[in-house]
Design a protein around this motif. Structure first.
Motif, PDB file in Angstrom:
ATOM      1  N   LEU A  75      40.178  36.198  36.475  1.00 43.25           N
ATOM      2  CA  LEU A  75      40.445  37.325  37.379  1.00 43.25           C
ATOM      3  C   LEU A  75      39.951  37.022  38.797  1.00 43.25           C
ATOM      4  CD1 LEU A  75      39.489  40.282  35.014  1.00 43.25           C
ATOM      5  CD2 LEU A  75      41.781  39.699  35.833  1.00 43.25           C
TER       6      LEU A  75
ATOM      7  N   LEU B 153      42.483  34.951  40.601  1.00 45.89           N
ATOM      8  CA  LEU B 153      43.596  35.770  41.102  1.00 45.89           C
ATOM      9  C   LEU B 153      43.194  36.523  42.368  1.00 45.89           C
ATOM     10  CD1 LEU B 153      44.974  37.264  37.751  1.00 45.89           C
ATOM     11  CD2 LEU B 153      46.035  35.491  39.158  1.00 45.89           C
ATOM     12  N   ASN B 154      41.970  37.029  42.385  1.00 38.29           N
ATOM     13  CA  ASN B 154      41.475  37.746  43.568  1.00 38.29           C
ATOM     14  C   ASN B 154      41.398  36.823  44.779  1.00 38.29           C
ATOM     15  OD1 ASN B 154      39.102  39.449  41.423  1.00 38.29           O
ATOM     16  ND2 ASN B 154      41.168  40.099  41.985  1.00 38.29           N
TER      17      ASN B 154
ATOM     18  N   ARG C 294      45.098  38.846  45.342  1.00 35.32           N
ATOM     19  CA  ARG C 294      45.795  39.716  44.404  1.00 35.32           C
ATOM     20  C   ARG C 294      44.840  40.767  43.856  1.00 35.32           C
ATOM     21  NH1 ARG C 294      49.325  36.296  40.167  1.00 35.32           N
ATOM     22  NH2 ARG C 294      49.532  38.429  39.347  1.00 35.32           N
ATOM     23  N   THR C 295      45.312  42.000  43.827  1.00 31.70           N
ATOM     24  CA  THR C 295      44.533  43.088  43.239  1.00 31.70           C
ATOM     25  C   THR C 295      44.633  43.005  41.717  1.00 31.70           C
ATOM     26  OG1 THR C 295      44.922  44.507  45.143  1.00 31.70           O
ATOM     27  CG2 THR C 295      44.316  45.597  43.087  1.00 31.70           C
ATOM     28  N   THR C 296      43.533  43.249  41.039  1.00 36.53           N
ATOM     29  CA  THR C 296      43.534  43.213  39.573  1.00 36.53           C
ATOM     30  C   THR C 296      42.909  44.481  39.013  1.00 36.53           C
ATOM     31  OG1 THR C 296      41.420  42.032  39.566  1.00 36.53           O
ATOM     32  CG2 THR C 296      43.410  40.690  39.459  1.00 36.53           C
ATOM     33  N   GLY C 297      43.251  44.770  37.758  1.00 38.09           N
ATOM     34  CA  GLY C 297      42.667  45.907  37.076  1.00 38.09           C
ATOM     35  C   GLY C 297      43.680  47.008  36.815  1.00 38.09           C
TER      36      GLY C 297
ATOM     37  N   ASP D 256      40.653  46.372  34.156  1.00 38.19           N
ATOM     38  CA  ASP D 256      40.337  45.389  33.121  1.00 38.19           C
ATOM     39  C   ASP D 256      39.069  45.835  32.401  1.00 38.19           C
ATOM     40  OD1 ASP D 256      42.345  43.229  33.804  1.00 38.19           O
ATOM     41  OD2 ASP D 256      41.306  43.412  35.728  1.00 38.19           O
TER      42      ASP D 256
ATOM     43  N   ASN E  16      38.253  47.590  38.447  1.00 37.22           N
ATOM     44  CA  ASN E  16      39.410  47.535  39.348  1.00 37.22           C
ATOM     45  C   ASN E  16      38.973  46.802  40.612  1.00 37.22           C
ATOM     46  OD1 ASN E  16      41.381  49.724  38.034  1.00 37.22           O
ATOM     47  ND2 ASN E  16      39.276  50.486  37.934  1.00 37.22           N
ATOM     48  N   THR E  17      39.663  45.715  40.950  1.00 39.62           N
ATOM     49  CA  THR E  17      39.221  44.859  42.053  1.00 39.62           C
ATOM     50  C   THR E  17      40.272  44.814  43.162  1.00 39.62           C
ATOM     51  OG1 THR E  17      37.995  43.491  40.493  1.00 39.62           O
ATOM     52  CG2 THR E  17      38.383  42.569  42.687  1.00 39.62           C
TER      53      THR E  17
ATOM     54  N   ASN F 281      44.536  42.925  31.835  1.00 35.96           N
ATOM     55  CA  ASN F 281      45.598  42.831  32.854  1.00 35.96           C
ATOM     56  C   ASN F 281      45.329  41.657  33.787  1.00 35.96           C
ATOM     57  OD1 ASN F 281      47.682  43.332  34.569  1.00 35.96           O
ATOM     58  ND2 ASN F 281      46.660  45.014  35.664  1.00 35.96           N
ATOM     59  N   PHE F 282      45.816  40.461  33.393  1.00 38.18           N
ATOM     60  CA  PHE F 282      45.699  39.296  34.289  1.00 38.18           C
ATOM     61  C   PHE F 282      46.768  38.280  33.947  1.00 38.18           C
ATOM     62  CE2 PHE F 282      42.870  38.416  30.743  1.00 38.18           C
ATOM     63  CZ  PHE F 282      43.138  37.108  30.413  1.00 38.18           C
TER      64      PHE F 282
END
Length: 372
Positions: A305, A308-309, A313-316, A318, A335-336, A371-372
């Motif tokens: 994750l 990806l950040n 990229r926004t993630t979460g 997670d 949530n990032t 979610n990744f």
């Protein structure tokens, strides 16, 4: 015919001899030397005056650049004009906010004149103001159009604000021979004027250039003060924004962390302390990947994750199982959101806690896919 020619030659010879005798005359020679000497003296005087004006201008300019206090900068200019350049009075006048009149911001005059001028006027020079309306005189209008005005009479500038009788009395009091009004500009806007009264019969071009440079120094002082004010306002706005953000973050019901792309924690709010059981001071400066916050099986997931950040990229959300300081475990959603601070990318992490009932419900419905 030959006799006439000879006579002309004799007369020409005599005229030439007389001219040579006159040129060689000690009296004529002394007169020429005196004139030449007078010319050199006048030239030396002018050079000396020019050098003196340049030195004063350099001192005033240096003083103006060394202060952000506008009134102090103006006072340096008026003091330099009176005490170093020999003018009788000097004012820096600014146009008021309503664009109706010039108002005195700084003034200097010979000490023995200040009280006497006040008696003639019936009010303090500091309270002097000059209209800039359509009914103002031609010299004021000239300055408002960006041109320097030079007059022999104070009344040509100050009347009808000051009566002609009072203008005449003030002129005699200060032995004023010339009045000079130089516009102050910031950008292309006329914002004020430098007003000078001079006891000298003539105003040389060199003097006008010096006074225009004084006005330039005053304009620079205005620019410096405006810039300083803008910086202060910007700093205050930033400080207020930071305080508002801090208040929001400290009162939000979710845990919030800020970390860099290496996972180093830079900030944590009060709710994050409650979730983890750690004081923020215990975590800040350390990477969450190396702290005992995540289960070993979740470290690889957290690393992916983070990669990806790093690509902005926004993630979460997670789900992670956090290990609290007391050894107990809790489930949270992370949530990032990547943000850019200068040239660096930082990660805001919002971490709401998942209640046990919600966790059981999600598990039963198989909704806990990462979610990744």
């Amino acid at each position: 015919m030959a006799s006439a020619r000879n006579k002309k030659m004799i007369n020409a010879h005599r005229a030439g001899k007389n001219l040579i005798d006159e040129l060689e005359s000690p009296r004529l020679h002394e007169s020429g030397v005196e004139k030449l000497g007078d010319g050199y003296e006048r030239l030396e005087e002018r050079l000396s005056e020019t050098n003196a004006r340049l030195q004063v201008l350099q001192q005033v300019t240096a003083s103006v650049h060394s202060t952000l206090d506008l009134d102090e900068g103006f006072k340096q200019i008026t003091d330099g004009a009176v005490h170093s350049l020999g003018y009788t009075t000097a004012f820096v006048m600014m146009i008021d906010n309503e664009k109706k009149c010039f108002q005195v911001r700084a003034l200097s005059t010979q000490k023995h004149l200040l009280h006497q001028i006040g008696k003639v006027l019936g009010f303090s020079l500091k309270n002097l103001s000059v209209s800039v309306g359509y009914d103002s005189n031609a010299n004021i209008q000239s300055v408002l159009e960006g041109r320097t005005a030079v007059t022999k009479s104070l009344a040509e500038i100050a009347y009808p604000l000051i009566s002609k009788k009072a203008c005449s009395a003030l002129g005699k009091l200060g032995e004023t021979k010339n009045c000079i009004l130089v516009p102050l500009t910031v950008g292309e806007e006329i914002v004020g004027a430098v007003f000078i009264t001079s006891p000298r019969e003539e105003v040389s071009q060199g003097e006008l250039i010096t006074l225009q440079n004084f006005a330039g120094a005053a304009s620079q002082a205005i620019g410096n003060a405006n810039l300083h004010t803008q910086v202060k306002l910007g700093e205050e706005t930033l400080r207020q924004s930071e305080e508002n953000l801090k208040t929001y973050l400290e009162s939000t019901p979710d845990g919030v962390y800020l970390n860099d792309l290496k996972g180093t924690l830079l900030y944590g709010n009060k709710k994050a302390e409650e979730l983890t059981g750690y004081k923020r001071e215990e975590l800040i400066g350390n990477s969450f990947l190396k702290l005992n916050l995540l289960l070993a099986k979740d470290l690889a997931k957290a690393g992916k994750l983070l990669a990806l950040n790093a690509m902005r990229r926004t993630t979460g959300p997670d789900e992670f199982e956090l290990i609290r300081k007391d050894g107990s475990h809790i489930w949270v959603e992370i949530n990032t959101t990547p943000i850019k601070q200068g040239k660096k990318v930082m990660l805001w992490r919002r971490i709401p806690r998942i209640s046990s009932s919600n966790r059981k419900l999600r598990t039963s419905l198989n909704l806990s896919t990462p979610n990744f």
